[in-house]
Motif scaffolding. Structure first.
Motif, PDB file in Angstrom:
ATOM      1  N   VAL A  49       0.844  -1.206   0.000  1.00  0.00           N
ATOM      2  CA  VAL A  49       0.000   0.000   0.000  1.00  0.00           C
ATOM      3  C   VAL A  49       0.873   1.247   0.000  1.00  0.00           C
ATOM      4  O   VAL A  49       0.591   2.216  -0.719  1.00  0.00           O
ATOM      5  CB  VAL A  49      -0.978  -0.021   1.200  1.00  0.00           C
ATOM      6  N   ALA A  50       1.937   1.245   0.782  1.00  0.00           N
ATOM      7  CA  ALA A  50       2.850   2.398   0.820  1.00  0.00           C
ATOM      8  C   ALA A  50       3.477   2.642  -0.544  1.00  0.00           C
ATOM      9  O   ALA A  50       3.587   3.791  -0.998  1.00  0.00           O
ATOM     10  CB  ALA A  50       3.934   2.181   1.874  1.00  0.00           C
ATOM     11  N   ALA A  51       3.869   1.577  -1.221  1.00  0.00           N
ATOM     12  CA  ALA A  51       4.463   1.717  -2.555  1.00  0.00           C
ATOM     13  C   ALA A  51       3.438   2.258  -3.554  1.00  0.00           C
ATOM     14  O   ALA A  51       3.782   3.080  -4.417  1.00  0.00           O
ATOM     15  CB  ALA A  51       5.012   0.377  -3.026  1.00  0.00           C
ATOM     16  N   LEU A  52       2.200   1.811  -3.438  1.00  0.00           N
ATOM     17  CA  LEU A  52       1.154   2.324  -4.331  1.00  0.00           C
ATOM     18  C   LEU A  52       0.883   3.807  -4.085  1.00  0.00           C
ATOM     19  O   LEU A  52       0.692   4.579  -5.032  1.00  0.00           O
ATOM     20  CB  LEU A  52      -0.132   1.510  -4.159  1.00  0.00           C
ATOM     21  N   ILE A  53       0.871   4.210  -2.831  1.00  0.00           N
ATOM     22  CA  ILE A  53       0.663   5.628  -2.509  1.00  0.00           C
ATOM     23  C   ILE A  53       1.816   6.461  -3.054  1.00  0.00           C
ATOM     24  O   ILE A  53       1.603   7.519  -3.665  1.00  0.00           O
ATOM     25  CB  ILE A  53       0.494   5.821  -0.987  1.00  0.00           C
ATOM     26  N   MET A  54       3.029   5.998  -2.841  1.00  0.00           N
ATOM     27  CA  MET A  54       4.191   6.722  -3.352  1.00  0.00           C
ATOM     28  C   MET A  54       4.147   6.792  -4.879  1.00  0.00           C
ATOM     29  O   MET A  54       4.447   7.827  -5.481  1.00  0.00           O
ATOM     30  CB  MET A  54       5.483   6.044  -2.884  1.00  0.00           C
ATOM     31  N   GLY A  55       3.745   5.722  -5.517  1.00  0.00           N
ATOM     32  CA  GLY A  55       3.629   5.705  -6.979  1.00  0.00           C
ATOM     33  C   GLY A  55       2.547   6.648  -7.479  1.00  0.00           C
ATOM     34  O   GLY A  55       2.699   7.274  -8.537  1.00  0.00           O
ATOM     35  N   ALA A  56       1.458   6.765  -6.727  1.00  0.00           N
ATOM     36  CA  ALA A  56       0.402   7.703  -7.117  1.00  0.00           C
ATOM     37  C   ALA A  56       0.921   9.136  -7.076  1.00  0.00           C
ATOM     38  O   ALA A  56       0.627   9.941  -7.968  1.00  0.00           O
ATOM     39  CB  ALA A  56      -0.807   7.540  -6.194  1.00  0.00           C
ATOM     40  N   GLY A  57       1.703   9.455  -6.056  1.00  0.00           N
ATOM     41  CA  GLY A  57       2.290  10.797  -5.981  1.00  0.00           C
ATOM     42  C   GLY A  57       3.245  11.044  -7.137  1.00  0.00           C
ATOM     43  O   GLY A  57       3.250  12.139  -7.735  1.00  0.00           O
ATOM     44  N   MET A  58       4.038  10.050  -7.477  1.00  0.00           N
ATOM     45  CA  MET A  58       4.958  10.201  -8.604  1.00  0.00           C
ATOM     46  C   MET A  58       4.195  10.363  -9.911  1.00  0.00           C
ATOM     47  O   MET A  58       4.596  11.132 -10.790  1.00  0.00           O
ATOM     48  CB  MET A  58       5.886   8.992  -8.689  1.00  0.00           C
ATOM     49  N   SER A  59       3.078   9.663 -10.049  1.00  0.00           N
ATOM     50  CA  SER A  59       2.281   9.774 -11.267  1.00  0.00           C
ATOM     51  C   SER A  59       1.700  11.167 -11.429  1.00  0.00           C
ATOM     52  O   SER A  59       1.582  11.674 -12.541  1.00  0.00           O
ATOM     53  CB  SER A  59       1.148   8.747 -11.258  1.00  0.00           C
ATOM     54  N   LEU A  60       1.315  11.771 -10.320  1.00  0.00           N
ATOM     55  CA  LEU A  60       0.797  13.141 -10.396  1.00  0.00           C
ATOM     56  C   LEU A  60       1.863  14.106 -10.891  1.00  0.00           C
ATOM     57  O   LEU A  60       1.581  15.035 -11.643  1.00  0.00           O
ATOM     58  CB  LEU A  60       0.273  13.606  -9.033  1.00  0.00           C
ATOM     59  N   VAL A  61       3.088  13.901 -10.470  1.00  0.00           N
ATOM     60  CA  VAL A  61       4.173  14.809 -10.840  1.00  0.00           C
ATOM     61  C   VAL A  61       4.631  14.560 -12.280  1.00  0.00           C
ATOM     62  O   VAL A  61       4.856  15.502 -13.037  1.00  0.00           O
ATOM     63  CB  VAL A  61       5.364  14.642  -9.865  1.00  0.00           C
TER      64      VAL A  61
END
Length: 122
Positions: A49-61
């Motif tokens: 879940v932490a990796a998915l959240i971090m990936g979502a933030g990276m996708s926004l950027v």
């Protein structure tokens, strides 16, 4: 195939079909799994879940996902969401160690007594 190899192969196949009586060592293995499994399951799920959240933030950027979603400042929100995921990933291991330590303390007396009994008999 010589006679010795045949006997070994036959005994190996036969052992799969013989009903096995549980031993104290089997009980010790089950207890050890009961100690470790909850901590491992938590660590895998929380880390994913932490990796998915971090990936979502990276996708926004890094993508135009923010424009599709109508987010005004994607860099700010992407960094914030990514940082939340990063913090969750960093605290995953200490939480895992706490859960594992608590489980070890809970089962320590039973496991030690059983292992002492096995060592004395063997």
């Amino acid at each position: 195939m010589n006679k010795t190899d045949q006997e070994f192969l036959v005994s190996k196949i036969r052992a799969q079909y013989v009903e096995k009586t549980p031993t104290e060592l089997d009980e010790l293995k089950v207890l050890d799994n009961q100690v470790k499994r909850p901590a491992n399951v938590f660590a895998y799920l929380f880390g994913s879940v932490a990796a998915l959240i971090m990936g979502a933030g990276m996708s926004l950027v890094m993508t135009d996902l923010a424009a599709t979603l109508g987010i005004v400042n994607p860099m700010l929100w992407g960094v914030i969401i990514g940082a939340v995921g990063l913090v969750a990933a960093v605290v995953n291991y200490p939480i895992y160690k706490k859960i594992l330590g608590a489980r070890r303390r809970k089962y320590a007396s039973v496991i030690l007594a059983l292992s002492d009994n096995i060592m004395k008999v063997g």
